[in-house]
Enzyme design. Structure first.
Site, mmCIF file in Angstrom:
data_model
loop_
_atom_site.group_PDB
_atom_site.id
_atom_site.type_symbol
_atom_site.label_atom_id
_atom_site.label_comp_id
_atom_site.label_asym_id
_atom_site.label_seq_id
_atom_site.Cartn_x
_atom_site.Cartn_y
_atom_site.Cartn_z
ATOM 1 N N THR A 45 2.619 -0.281 1.569
ATOM 2 C CA THR A 45 2.452 0.415 2.771
ATOM 3 C C THR A 45 3.769 1.383 2.699
ATOM 4 O O THR A 45 5.017 1.318 2.285
ATOM 5 C CB THR A 45 2.594 -0.066 4.025
ATOM 6 O OG1 THR A 45 2.516 0.763 5.108
ATOM 7 C CG2 THR A 45 3.752 -1.154 4.361
ATOM 8 N N TYR B 129 6.431 -4.880 10.397
ATOM 9 C CA TYR B 129 5.436 -4.688 9.375
ATOM 10 C C TYR B 129 5.911 -4.090 8.073
ATOM 11 O O TYR B 129 5.816 -4.649 7.074
ATOM 12 C CB TYR B 129 4.344 -3.852 9.967
ATOM 13 C CG TYR B 129 3.454 -3.292 8.968
ATOM 14 C CD1 TYR B 129 2.409 -4.254 8.246
ATOM 15 C CD2 TYR B 129 3.340 -2.047 8.674
ATOM 16 C CE1 TYR B 129 1.390 -3.862 7.423
ATOM 17 C CE2 TYR B 129 2.166 -1.724 7.749
ATOM 18 C CZ TYR B 129 1.354 -2.609 7.031
ATOM 19 O OH TYR B 129 0.389 -2.293 6.186
#
Length: 337
Positions: A123, A147
């Site tokens: 990501t 995250y």
């Protein structure tokens, strides 16, 4: 590549949003494929009937060993994990478990099982809040939420494991994934999804009465967050091309951004939905969410140089149209329309 080189691929999280598109891309290109998914956020209907679906956890090493043997797995595409940034701030240990600890178990099982190639769904959140107009792979990695950290830790594990074992990998750092399969076979189906375009499509089809805009005071042209939106089918194609490189060059590993290199603000995306539907979505301005950077736009130079990747669906209105088409199809599947 000829069929002899198309080794069986295990797709983790293959019943989820991006994973199901990767499964379709693999099948369309003639690759043998199997899926493992615990169906916590994925859906069995998203997996083609002819594709073996193992319902279970990616940290279940006994199940993984069974799959590797039954399917002759030679490569893994790893999509399984938790993806909601604000939730990661509120419940960090869940993210370090699902995204890091379980990935470690999966990597170890792959090495023990002789699986030589691994593609990881990473990501742009690994970059945090970069101070550059476009983010390259060499931009400092400074995540601002659990995250992002959970994914960066997995990248590090892959690098270290690859250095120590006969094993290569590709980490693909996604920017904002959007859209749906152009043929209407799968799309973003998760209830309560936080992706902007998914929420906007639910509003446009009457499933929500408004769209919340989180943050109107960012240092961007219209004050709302700017993101690089990439069509999910273009992203899936990049995975196939990366896998071909890993197989052809077993001593090479890759880390690459996946984006188009241009950004749209939240309001520009909502304008596109209004334009495609010829209606107006109710927009409600809200404070910023924890962990959201103002702008994230990729520099896609590396992926363009490493792969023969030519995006097919880079137009924003096309991305919106495919997402809307899937939203209506999903209502039919669920008997809502």
């Amino acid at each position: 590549m000829d069929n002899g080189q198309k080794i069986p691929v295990l797709v983790t999280g293959g019943a989820g949003y991006i994973g199901s598109h990767a499964v379709l891309a693999l099948r369309d290109a003639g690759w043998p494929v199997a899926v493992i998914d615990n169906l916590s956020t994925g859906f069995a209907f998203a997996v083609p009937e002819e594709v073996p679906l193992y319902e279970g956890d990616i940290a279940d090493t006994i199940l993984l060993e069974q799959i590797f043997l039954e399917q002759g797995i030679g490569a893994i595409m790893h999509f399984a994990g938790s993806v909601v940034v604000p939730e990661s701030v509120e419940n960090p240990l869940k993210y370090y478990d699902n995204n890091t600890v379980k990935s470690r178990a999966l990597i170890e099982a792959a090495i023990d099982g002789g699986v030589g190639h691994f593609i990881f769904s990473s990501t742009a959140a690994t970059y945090g809040t970069p101070d550059v107009e476009q983010v390259s792979e060499d931009t400092p990695k400074q995540p601002i939420n659990p995250y992002g950290w959970s994914k960066l830790m997995t990248e590090q594990m892959l690098a270290d494991a690859s250095a120590a074992h006969s094993f290569n990998y590709c980490a693909l750092r996604y920017f904002n994934v959007a859209g749906a399969d152009p043929e209407g076979r799968t799309g973003q189906s998760t209830a309560g999804a936080t992706h902007l375009l998914k929420v906007a499509c639910e509003a446009a089809t009457g499933k929500r009465d408004h769209v919340a805009v989180f943050g109107t005071d960012f240092e961007t042209p219209d004050g709302t967050g700017v993101r690089d939106y990439i069509h999910v089918s273009d992203l899936a194609k990049a995975h196939l091309m990366a896998l071909e490189v890993l197989i052809a060059q077993p001593d090479r590993s890759l880390t690459m951004n996946c984006g188009y290199g241009r950004g749209f603000s939240v309001l520009e995306v909502l304008d596109a939905v209004d334009r495609v539907t010829n209606q107006t979505i109710d927009r409600r301005m809200q404070p910023r969410r924890a962990g959201d950077p103002a702008k994230l736009i990729s520099d896609p130079s590396r992926i363009r140089g490493a792969l023969p990747w030519e995006p097919q669906f880079a137009d924003l209105d096309t991305i919106v149209s495919h997402a809307l088409q899937w939203e209506r199809r999903l209502a039919e599947i669920r008997g809502e329309g």
